[in-house]
Scaffold this active site. Structure first.
Site, short mmCIF file in Angstrom:
data_model
loop_
_atom_site.label_atom_id
_atom_site.label_comp_id
_atom_site.label_asym_id
_atom_site.label_seq_id
_atom_site.Cartn_x
_atom_site.Cartn_y
_atom_site.Cartn_z
N PHE A 1 -76.57 -24.07 23.08
CA PHE A 1 -76.81 -22.74 23.63
C PHE A 1 -77.96 -22.12 22.84
CE2 PHE A 1 -76.55 -18.19 24.03
CZ PHE A 1 -76.40 -18.03 25.40
N ASP B 1 -82.27 -24.06 15.19
CA ASP B 1 -81.89 -22.77 15.77
C ASP B 1 -80.74 -22.21 14.93
OD1 ASP B 1 -80.86 -20.62 17.16
OD2 ASP B 1 -80.89 -21.60 19.12
N LYS C 1 -80.39 -12.19 15.57
CA LYS C 1 -79.10 -11.54 15.39
C LYS C 1 -78.98 -10.78 14.08
CE LYS C 1 -76.59 -14.57 18.59
NZ LYS C 1 -76.51 -13.62 19.70
#
Length: 407
Positions: free
Chosen positions: A141, A228, A257
């Site tokens: 994801f 990532d 984030k």
């Protein structure tokens, strides 16, 4: 009195139905807890998918945002400002890279890394134009842009969004031999994009040594190892970066984030000069990327991680949490096992008979004062803010135990 039902109905009527939230309407947050519009208090065990590692409304981060917002908010990159260069120096030295390219969302940062990898492949490695391949993992994801969903295997993320962007090869996660085979059979591999721990897939931790072997394979074949760490980075797994567990230094590092502590959209791509130099004026950019507020907030957020020793806290409490949850899994037939690193963990529940059992458990957890969210029907992620104390963590373990005993 306006209650939760009112706000839920507003979203149902006027918002696109592209999310399925728990029926809880939050209005305040402080530290590890949030409060709904009726005044009920909950432990937050999702942390906005690890964006709120520093806790809700951390005063240092909020004050940095407020102070900068009263001075200068946005210049675009048409001009220099007095905050961006300071932030760029800070973040590159913090993570140990030559250059940073600031963006806003995690998906934008992933797209930036993909463009960087391809451009480097053509201009430096010498792959023929249009022939570069990037290897990715099943269960990934990385965001929801058209290019990113082109290499997703999740039908909800992918179906009905084609035609898709070519140039990606999907291999099983934590299967080094599969990656080795792809490199052997394809001469135009530009890079390998991987989550050191797969977050959306339910805190899937690869086999020990997997990341290092993949990194070494990339070095052998002159391909970029792209990590990532949007969810796993910045202390979440008990190391500053999840790659640190195997002493792997990615060629390209993607962050987001918690880079802002959840107060503002801030993301970044870090790499050394020999990679980042392929970008020249006009070839990539973002109006908001690297704006003064983002720069001020980004520094404050990283200082909190460092000064409050949140990485160390995540490691220690993660060990305690998994040990306690393993004991709980032995007690309750509905539990299969727990997995994770640091304070990024997942409970795998027995889902053979009831399709929505994980959802039902999360509803019951909310009733008992703890917020978590299911993923892939039988997995519940547990990811509290890294500022949580041992006493608070043990209280939450009791809530989880109590909830599971009712199934």
């Amino acid at each position: 009195m306006i209650d939760s039902k009112h706000f839920i109905e507003l979203e149902e009527q006027y918002g696109a139905h592209n999310y399925h939230p728990l029926p809880v309407v939050l209005s305040q947050g402080r530290g590890v807890k949030v409060i709904d519009v009726e005044g009920r208090e909950y432990y937050d065990f999702l942390s906005a998918y690890s964006a709120v590692n520093q806790g809700h409304c951390h005063p240092k981060i909020v004050n940095a945002l407020i102070e900068q917002a009263q001075k200068l908010t946005l210049t675009s990159r048409a001009f220099f400002n007095d905050k961006l260069g300071v932030y760029e120096k800070f973040v590159t030295q913090y993570f140990g890279y030559d250059k940073v390219l600031p963006m806003n969302s995690g998906a934008e940062a992933v797209e930036t890394a993909l463009k960087l990898c391809r451009k480097w492949a053509y201009e430096v490695k010498g792959i023929p134009e249009g022939e570069a391949k990037i290897v990715v993992c099943e269960g990934n994801f990385h965001g929801r842009t058209t290019t990113i969903v082109s290499f997703s295997v999740d039908p909800d993320a992918r179906n009905s969004y084609g035609p898709f962007t070519p140039g990606f090869i999907v291999v099983p996660y934590s299967d080094f031999s599969a990656l080795e085979k792809v490199f052997a059979e394809n001469q135009h591999i530009a890079g390998f994009l991987v989550e050191p721990v797969q977050g959306e897939a339910g805190a899937r931790v690869p086999d020990e040594g997997y990341l290092k072997k993949c990194y070494d394979l990339c070095k052998k074949n002159n391909a970029l190892f792209i990590a990532d760490e949007v969810q796993t980075g910045i202390g979440r797994t008990g190391r500053l970066l999840a790659c640190d567990y195997e002493n792997v230094r990615p060629d390209v590092l993607i962050l987001g984030k918690a880079l802002s502590g959840g107060t503002y959209p801030v993301s970044a791509v870090l790499a050394d000069n020999d990679k980042m130099q392929v970008f020249r004026p006009g070839q990539h950019g973002s109006t908001f990327g690297g704006n003064p507020i983002a720069a001020a907030v980004g520094i404050a957020a990283l200082e909190v991680i460092r000064d409050e020793h949140l990485t160390e806290n995540a490691f220690r409490l993660g060990e305690i949490f998994r040990a306690k949850m393993t004991e709980i899994c032995k007690k309750h037939k509905i539990c299969e096992y727990v997995r994770g690193k640091g304070l990024l963990n997942a409970l795998i529940v027995n889902n053979l008979k009831e399709k929505d059992i994980a959802w039902d458990i999360c509803l019951r957890l909310a009733e008992n004062g703890l917020l978590a969210k299911p993923t892939h029907t039988n997995i519940i992620r547990f990811a509290p803010p890294l500022i949580i104390t041992e006493a608070q963590l043990l209280e939450c373990v009791e809530i989880i135990d109590k909830t599971l005993s009712s199934f």
